[in-house]
Scaffold this motif. Structure first.
Motif, PDB file in Angstrom:
ATOM      1  N   THR A 226       0.833  -1.212   0.000  1.00  0.00           N
ATOM      2  CA  THR A 226       0.000   0.000   0.000  1.00  0.00           C
ATOM      3  C   THR A 226       0.862   1.254   0.000  1.00  0.00           C
ATOM      4  O   THR A 226       0.540   2.248  -0.684  1.00  0.00           O
ATOM      5  CB  THR A 226      -0.930  -0.010   1.219  1.00  0.00           C
ATOM      6  OG1 THR A 226      -1.742  -1.185   1.194  1.00  0.00           O
ATOM      7  CG2 THR A 226      -1.819   1.222   1.231  1.00  0.00           C
ATOM      8  N   LEU A 227       1.957   1.239   0.754  1.00  0.00           N
ATOM      9  CA  LEU A 227       2.800   2.427   0.887  1.00  0.00           C
ATOM     10  C   LEU A 227       3.981   2.422  -0.082  1.00  0.00           C
ATOM     11  O   LEU A 227       4.824   3.338  -0.021  1.00  0.00           O
ATOM     12  CB  LEU A 227       3.316   2.531   2.327  1.00  0.00           C
ATOM     13  CG  LEU A 227       2.236   2.765   3.394  1.00  0.00           C
ATOM     14  CD1 LEU A 227       2.825   2.678   4.789  1.00  0.00           C
ATOM     15  CD2 LEU A 227       1.581   4.134   3.191  1.00  0.00           C
ATOM     16  N   LYS A 233       8.166   7.429  -4.491  1.00  0.00           N
ATOM     17  CA  LYS A 233       8.154   8.877  -4.720  1.00  0.00           C
ATOM     18  C   LYS A 233       9.275   9.562  -3.970  1.00  0.00           C
ATOM     19  O   LYS A 233       9.844  10.553  -4.444  1.00  0.00           O
ATOM     20  CB  LYS A 233       6.802   9.439  -4.305  1.00  0.00           C
ATOM     21  CG  LYS A 233       6.672  10.936  -4.494  1.00  0.00           C
ATOM     22  CD  LYS A 233       5.301  11.421  -4.035  1.00  0.00           C
ATOM     23  CE  LYS A 233       5.191  12.932  -4.175  1.00  0.00           C
ATOM     24  NZ  LYS A 233       3.856  13.441  -3.716  1.00  0.00           N
ATOM     25  N   ARG A 234       9.624   9.024  -2.812  1.00  0.00           N
ATOM     26  CA  ARG A 234      10.697   9.611  -2.003  1.00  0.00           C
ATOM     27  C   ARG A 234      12.050   8.975  -2.290  1.00  0.00           C
ATOM     28  O   ARG A 234      13.037   9.292  -1.617  1.00  0.00           O
ATOM     29  CB  ARG A 234      10.366   9.463  -0.511  1.00  0.00           C
ATOM     30  CG  ARG A 234       9.207  10.341  -0.061  1.00  0.00           C
ATOM     31  CD  ARG A 234       8.812  10.028   1.374  1.00  0.00           C
ATOM     32  NE  ARG A 234       7.899  11.036   1.877  1.00  0.00           N
ATOM     33  CZ  ARG A 234       8.221  12.060   2.667  1.00  0.00           C
ATOM     34  NH1 ARG A 234       9.493  12.208   3.038  1.00  0.00           N
ATOM     35  NH2 ARG A 234       7.334  12.928   3.072  1.00  0.00           N
ATOM     36  N   HIS A 273      17.594   7.716  -1.312  1.00  0.00           N
ATOM     37  CA  HIS A 273      18.423   6.514  -1.180  1.00  0.00           C
ATOM     38  C   HIS A 273      18.328   5.909   0.233  1.00  0.00           C
ATOM     39  O   HIS A 273      19.307   5.351   0.737  1.00  0.00           O
ATOM     40  CB  HIS A 273      19.888   6.803  -1.515  1.00  0.00           C
ATOM     41  CG  HIS A 273      20.078   7.397  -2.875  1.00  0.00           C
ATOM     42  ND1 HIS A 273      19.712   6.739  -4.044  1.00  0.00           N
ATOM     43  CD2 HIS A 273      20.577   8.619  -3.262  1.00  0.00           C
ATOM     44  CE1 HIS A 273      19.986   7.519  -5.069  1.00  0.00           C
ATOM     45  NE2 HIS A 273      20.500   8.663  -4.633  1.00  0.00           N
ATOM     46  N   GLY A 274      17.166   6.037   0.824  1.00  0.00           N
ATOM     47  CA  GLY A 274      16.953   5.415   2.133  1.00  0.00           C
ATOM     48  C   GLY A 274      16.344   4.037   1.990  1.00  0.00           C
ATOM     49  O   GLY A 274      15.971   3.593   0.897  1.00  0.00           O
ATOM     50  N   SER A 275      16.238   3.331   3.101  1.00  0.00           N
ATOM     51  CA  SER A 275      15.705   1.970   3.078  1.00  0.00           C
ATOM     52  C   SER A 275      14.772   1.749   4.264  1.00  0.00           C
ATOM     53  O   SER A 275      14.914   2.369   5.328  1.00  0.00           O
ATOM     54  CB  SER A 275      16.842   0.938   3.125  1.00  0.00           C
ATOM     55  OG  SER A 275      17.705   1.087   2.016  1.00  0.00           O
ATOM     56  N   VAL A 276      13.832   0.831   4.041  1.00  0.00           N
ATOM     57  CA  VAL A 276      12.916   0.380   5.088  1.00  0.00           C
ATOM     58  C   VAL A 276      12.906  -1.139   5.054  1.00  0.00           C
ATOM     59  O   VAL A 276      12.744  -1.739   3.987  1.00  0.00           O
ATOM     60  CB  VAL A 276      11.493   0.934   4.886  1.00  0.00           C
ATOM     61  CG1 VAL A 276      10.548   0.380   5.945  1.00  0.00           C
ATOM     62  CG2 VAL A 276      11.486   2.458   4.919  1.00  0.00           C
ATOM     63  N   TRP A 277      13.086  -1.763   6.214  1.00  0.00           N
ATOM     64  CA  TRP A 277      13.086  -3.224   6.303  1.00  0.00           C
ATOM     65  C   TRP A 277      11.931  -3.662   7.206  1.00  0.00           C
ATOM     66  O   TRP A 277      11.805  -3.201   8.352  1.00  0.00           O
ATOM     67  CB  TRP A 277      14.391  -3.738   6.873  1.00  0.00           C
ATOM     68  CG  TRP A 277      15.588  -3.380   6.053  1.00  0.00           C
ATOM     69  CD1 TRP A 277      16.074  -4.037   4.961  1.00  0.00           C
ATOM     70  CD2 TRP A 277      16.470  -2.263   6.263  1.00  0.00           C
ATOM     71  NE1 TRP A 277      17.190  -3.413   4.475  1.00  0.00           N
ATOM     72  CE2 TRP A 277      17.470  -2.311   5.253  1.00  0.00           C
ATOM     73  CE3 TRP A 277      16.526  -1.229   7.189  1.00  0.00           C
ATOM     74  CZ2 TRP A 277      18.483  -1.378   5.158  1.00  0.00           C
ATOM     75  CZ3 TRP A 277      17.532  -0.285   7.095  1.00  0.00           C
ATOM     76  CH2 TRP A 277      18.498  -0.370   6.090  1.00  0.00           C
TER      77      TRP A 277
END
Length: 363
Positions: A226-227, A233-234, A273-277
């Motif tokens: 969903t996100l 976009k970011r 260039h960030g990440s989410v785990w």
């Protein structure tokens, strides 16, 4: 009658019953050795230096025994009433302190504590439990008051902005209405989001939801998908992995919890260039959901305040998707409502690690 008087009468009554039984036993015991009539010869009794001796019969024993027994019973009655009144007062003194604390709490004073001294007995346990209840009530009411003040402030802001925009439009009829409508739409959307967040938070706090078997891994995948447009976009990447994590609870609330965590990890991240785990797993007796992100360096002191309502890790400035400051507060309420634990720790390289532990669903 008061409890003290009832206890006094009980003590005295028990003492009188015990005394009567004791005197009855003594009386029966004496009757066994005293005949009804005594017949003695006129001659001297062997072994008596005076040559004669008085031997009482049962009538003599009755005349000597009963007046003294009645006097003893009267003394024991007075002693039982007086001693029972004193003992009952000493026994009920902790109860009076508890009653006084309850009256103070009824009048609105929750800071008073009983702090009963002495050995660990039933009254001490009751007083300690009452002190704990007062502490929880005081903390809960203080939190509710702080929450109400913050909510009022947050709700007042969009209303004040709307009023200002309308006044500007009234004073300047030639102003572009398209821009005004767009800004009003944005402010109104934020007010709606805040209201919905408050409703979700209230629902979680009341635990007014039905439970069912859910899989946190599927919920994590749904929230991430969903996100994903917002993350792209970011310029961020979302990685979802882990094992099947069966739990019991509200699917809607657990999805809201996971969505808030992923949304928070996206918004409070590097500019690019960030990440989410997002990972799920099974531990002994619990299932785990972990959401990590890159971002700014956070201090443990700041992290400890992030679950408070209307707290934002990067300040109170609103961005396009900054939220209403209730994301992690809602997460905490949902986790608590599901008898779980929430842990927030700063990552050594910057960013935040959020771990949710929920009880494992029983087959």
């Amino acid at each position: 009658m008061s409890v003290r008087l009832k206890l006094t009468l009980s003590y005295a009554g028990f003492l009188m019953i015990a005394s009567v039984l004791l005197l009855a036993v003594v009386w029966v015991f004496l009757l066994r050795y005293v005949p009804e009539d005594i017949y003695t010869p006129g001659g001297p009794v062997p072994g008596d230096r005076l040559g004669s001796v008085f031997i009482p019969d049962q009538e003599d024993l009755t005349r000597a025994f009963f007046p003294r027994a009645m006097a003893a019973l009267a003394f024991l009655l007075v002693f039982g009433l007086l001693g029972g009144w004193i003992l009952a007062g000493r026994m009920l003194s902790p109860l009076r302190r508890i009653t006084r604390a309850a009256r103070l709490a009824t009048d609105g004073s929750l800071s008073h504590r009983i702090q009963l001294e002495g050995r660990q007995d039933e009254f001490r346990e009751l007083a300690d439990t009452f002190d704990g209840m007062l502490a929880q009530l005081e903390a809960h009411i203080a939190e509710q008051q702080r929450f109400a003040a913050n909510a009022s402030h947050e709700l007042r802001t969009p209303l004040a902005i709307t009023q200002t925009l309308l006044e500007v439009a009234r004073d300047d009829p030639a102003r572009d209405t398209g821009e005004l409508v767009e800004r009003l739409r944005y402010v109104n959307t934020r007010a709606i989001d805040l209201t919905e967040a408050l409703l979700v938070l209230s629902r979680a706090d009341r635990r007014s939801f039905t439970t069912e078997h859910v899989d946190l891994s599927l919920i994590a995948e749904e929230a991430s998908e969903t996100l994903l447009p917002l993350a792209e976009k970011r310029g961020l990447t979302i990685e979802t992995s882990g094992d099947v994590a069966p739990a019991t609870g509200s699917y809607a609330l657990l999805l809201q919890m996971t969505t808030n965590l992923v949304h928070n990890a996206i918004v409070h991240n590097r500019p690019e260039h960030g990440s989410v785990w997002v990972t799920t797993g099974v531990r002994p007796g619990t299932v785990a959901l972990t959401v990590e992100n890159t971002g700014e360096m956070l201090t443990p002191r700041l992290v400890s305040t992030l679950t408070e309502p209307f707290q934002r890790g990067t300040g109170r400035v609103h961005g396009d998707h900054a939220g209403v400051g209730l994301g992690l507060a809602i997460v905490r309420s949902i986790v608590t409502a599901h008898d779980g634990t929430l842990t927030l720790t700063p990552r050594p390289d910057g960013g935040l690690r959020v771990t949710v532990l929920l009880p494992t669903a029983h087959a």
